[in-house]
Scaffold this motif. Structure first.
Motif, PDB file in Angstrom:
ATOM      1  N   VAL A  29       0.870  -1.180   0.000  1.00 34.75           N
ATOM      2  CA  VAL A  29       0.000   0.000   0.000  1.00 34.75           C
ATOM      3  C   VAL A  29       0.901   1.222   0.000  1.00 34.75           C
ATOM      4  CG1 VAL A  29      -1.661   1.314   1.398  1.00 34.75           C
ATOM      5  CG2 VAL A  29      -1.866  -1.164   1.248  1.00 34.75           C
ATOM      6  N   ARG A  30       0.494   2.258  -0.724  1.00 34.67           N
ATOM      7  CA  ARG A  30       1.228   3.528  -0.693  1.00 34.67           C
ATOM      8  C   ARG A  30       0.306   4.572  -0.088  1.00 34.67           C
ATOM      9  NH1 ARG A  30       3.220   7.850  -3.954  1.00 34.67           N
ATOM     10  NH2 ARG A  30       5.390   8.191  -3.398  1.00 34.67           N
ATOM     11  N   MET A  31       0.827   5.359   0.836  1.00 34.86           N
ATOM     12  CA  MET A  31       0.039   6.375   1.533  1.00 34.86           C
ATOM     13  C   MET A  31       0.635   7.739   1.236  1.00 34.86           C
ATOM     14  SD  MET A  31      -0.953   6.233   5.551  1.00 34.86           S
ATOM     15  CE  MET A  31      -2.155   7.306   6.275  1.00 34.86           C
ATOM     16  N   PHE A  32      -0.230   8.687   0.857  1.00 32.82           N
ATOM     17  CA  PHE A  32       0.243  10.014   0.488  1.00 32.82           C
ATOM     18  C   PHE A  32      -0.867  11.027   0.710  1.00 32.82           C
ATOM     19  CE2 PHE A  32      -1.500   7.773  -3.112  1.00 32.82           C
ATOM     20  CZ  PHE A  32      -2.305   8.700  -3.753  1.00 32.82           C
ATOM     21  N   VAL A  33      -0.507  12.295   0.651  1.00 32.94           N
ATOM     22  CA  VAL A  33      -1.470  13.383   0.790  1.00 32.94           C
ATOM     23  C   VAL A  33      -1.453  14.194  -0.497  1.00 32.94           C
ATOM     24  CG1 VAL A  33      -2.157  15.424   2.111  1.00 32.94           C
ATOM     25  CG2 VAL A  33      -1.108  13.480   3.286  1.00 32.94           C
ATOM     26  N   THR A  34      -2.632  14.373  -1.101  1.00 35.92           N
ATOM     27  CA  THR A  34      -2.731  15.240  -2.272  1.00 35.92           C
ATOM     28  C   THR A  34      -2.992  16.658  -1.788  1.00 35.92           C
ATOM     29  OG1 THR A  34      -5.110  14.861  -2.515  1.00 35.92           O
ATOM     30  CG2 THR A  34      -3.637  13.412  -3.760  1.00 35.92           C
ATOM     31  N   GLN A  35      -2.434  17.629  -2.437  1.00 36.55           N
ATOM     32  CA  GLN A  35      -2.526  19.046  -2.078  1.00 36.55           C
ATOM     33  C   GLN A  35      -2.250  19.265  -0.584  1.00 36.55           C
ATOM     34  OE1 GLN A  35      -5.563  21.435  -4.076  1.00 36.55           O
ATOM     35  NE2 GLN A  35      -6.370  19.531  -4.946  1.00 36.55           N
ATOM     36  N   GLU A  42      -6.137  15.833   0.875  1.00 40.87           N
ATOM     37  CA  GLU A  42      -6.790  14.547   1.087  1.00 40.87           C
ATOM     38  C   GLU A  42      -5.726  13.495   1.302  1.00 40.87           C
ATOM     39  OE1 GLU A  42      -9.992  13.125  -1.318  1.00 40.87           O
ATOM     40  OE2 GLU A  42     -10.529  15.164  -1.920  1.00 40.87           O
ATOM     41  N   THR A  43      -5.965  12.629   2.274  1.00 42.21           N
ATOM     42  CA  THR A  43      -5.041  11.544   2.560  1.00 42.21           C
ATOM     43  C   THR A  43      -5.517  10.317   1.797  1.00 42.21           C
ATOM     44  OG1 THR A  43      -4.698  12.495   4.733  1.00 42.21           O
ATOM     45  CG2 THR A  43      -3.914  10.256   4.404  1.00 42.21           C
ATOM     46  N   ALA A 100      -2.875  16.865   7.849  1.00 38.72           N
ATOM     47  CA  ALA A 100      -2.833  16.863   6.386  1.00 38.72           C
ATOM     48  C   ALA A 100      -2.985  18.260   5.796  1.00 38.72           C
ATOM     49  CB  ALA A 100      -3.922  15.951   5.818  1.00 38.72           C
ATOM     50  N   LYS A 101      -3.867  19.051   6.385  1.00 37.63           N
ATOM     51  CA  LYS A 101      -4.111  20.391   5.859  1.00 37.63           C
ATOM     52  C   LYS A 101      -3.046  21.384   6.338  1.00 37.63           C
ATOM     53  CE  LYS A 101      -9.131  19.970   5.241  1.00 37.63           C
ATOM     54  NZ  LYS A 101      -9.119  18.664   4.776  1.00 37.63           N
TER      55      LYS A 101
END
Length: 196
Positions: A29-35, A42-43, A100-101
């Motif tokens: 699984v890869r975990m990342f945050v967009t923007q 979004e996580t 995240a934000k």
């Protein structure tokens, strides 16, 4: 880098089942945050076949699965919790990433990050009640925060009081390295102003 992320046993079990259905040896699984660092952050979790991970990813080997953490997302994934709740009609995978934000900051963080953190976590929630917000436009070389108000704060007749008694007072009390605060908002625009 050591990071505080918790993926519950239930979530690991659920993700392990999904990975097994892919029939790909070594899939993770890869975990990342967009923007990251914005209110649109979004996580995300995604399948990560062998070779799809990035060299800079941090690998987290858990009991049931392996997770690759996107290196630029790491400060935003701090204190994230992934959980799975079994329900009658299946279940619900939840991801809570409180940073995240806005990444968690410390007294060692750059002054601009500390300002953004206080604006986002302490000041903007109060301004949101009036449809307003404030953001850091820039931090000058002599440590003066240049702020821009938006939403219901732009053109609001009470913005001077908000700036002096609220925002400026809070920032200067909390951040000894900050020398001043200036507002560069064009307050002649009053269409969305809370008070006119």
């Amino acid at each position: 880098m050591s990071i505080d992320i918790r993926i519950s046993e239930a979530a690991q079990g659920y993700l392990a089942e999904l990975l097994a259905k892919q029939n790909v040896e070594g899939i993770a699984v890869r975990m990342f945050v967009t923007q990251p660092g914005t209110r649109y952050a979004e996580t995300c979790l995604a399948y990560c076949k062998p070779g799809e991970e990035k060299p800079s990813d941090e690998k987290l080997v858990l009991e049931q699965i392996s997770v690759y953490l996107d290196e630029p997302s790491l400060p935003y994934l701090e204190e994230a919790v992934v959980d799975f709740q079994q329900e009658k009609m299946g279940g619900q995978l939840t991801i809570k990433a409180p940073n995240a934000k806005m990444p968690k900051v410390t007294s060692d963080s750059p002054l601009s990050e500390q300002i953004k953190y206080i604006l986002y976590t302490e000041i903007n929630p109060g301004l949101a009640a009036h449809g307003g917000e404030v953001s850091l436009e820039e931090l000058t070389e002599d440590n003066v925060a240049i702020l821009r108000f938006g939403g219901g704060c732009q053109g609001c007749s009470a913005v001077d009081m908000t700036l002096k008694d609220g925002v400026e007072k809070t920032l200067l009390e909390r951040l000894p390295g900050l020398k001043g605060v200036r507002d560069v908002t064009d307050h002649t625009v009053t269409e969305n102003a809370y008070y006119q």
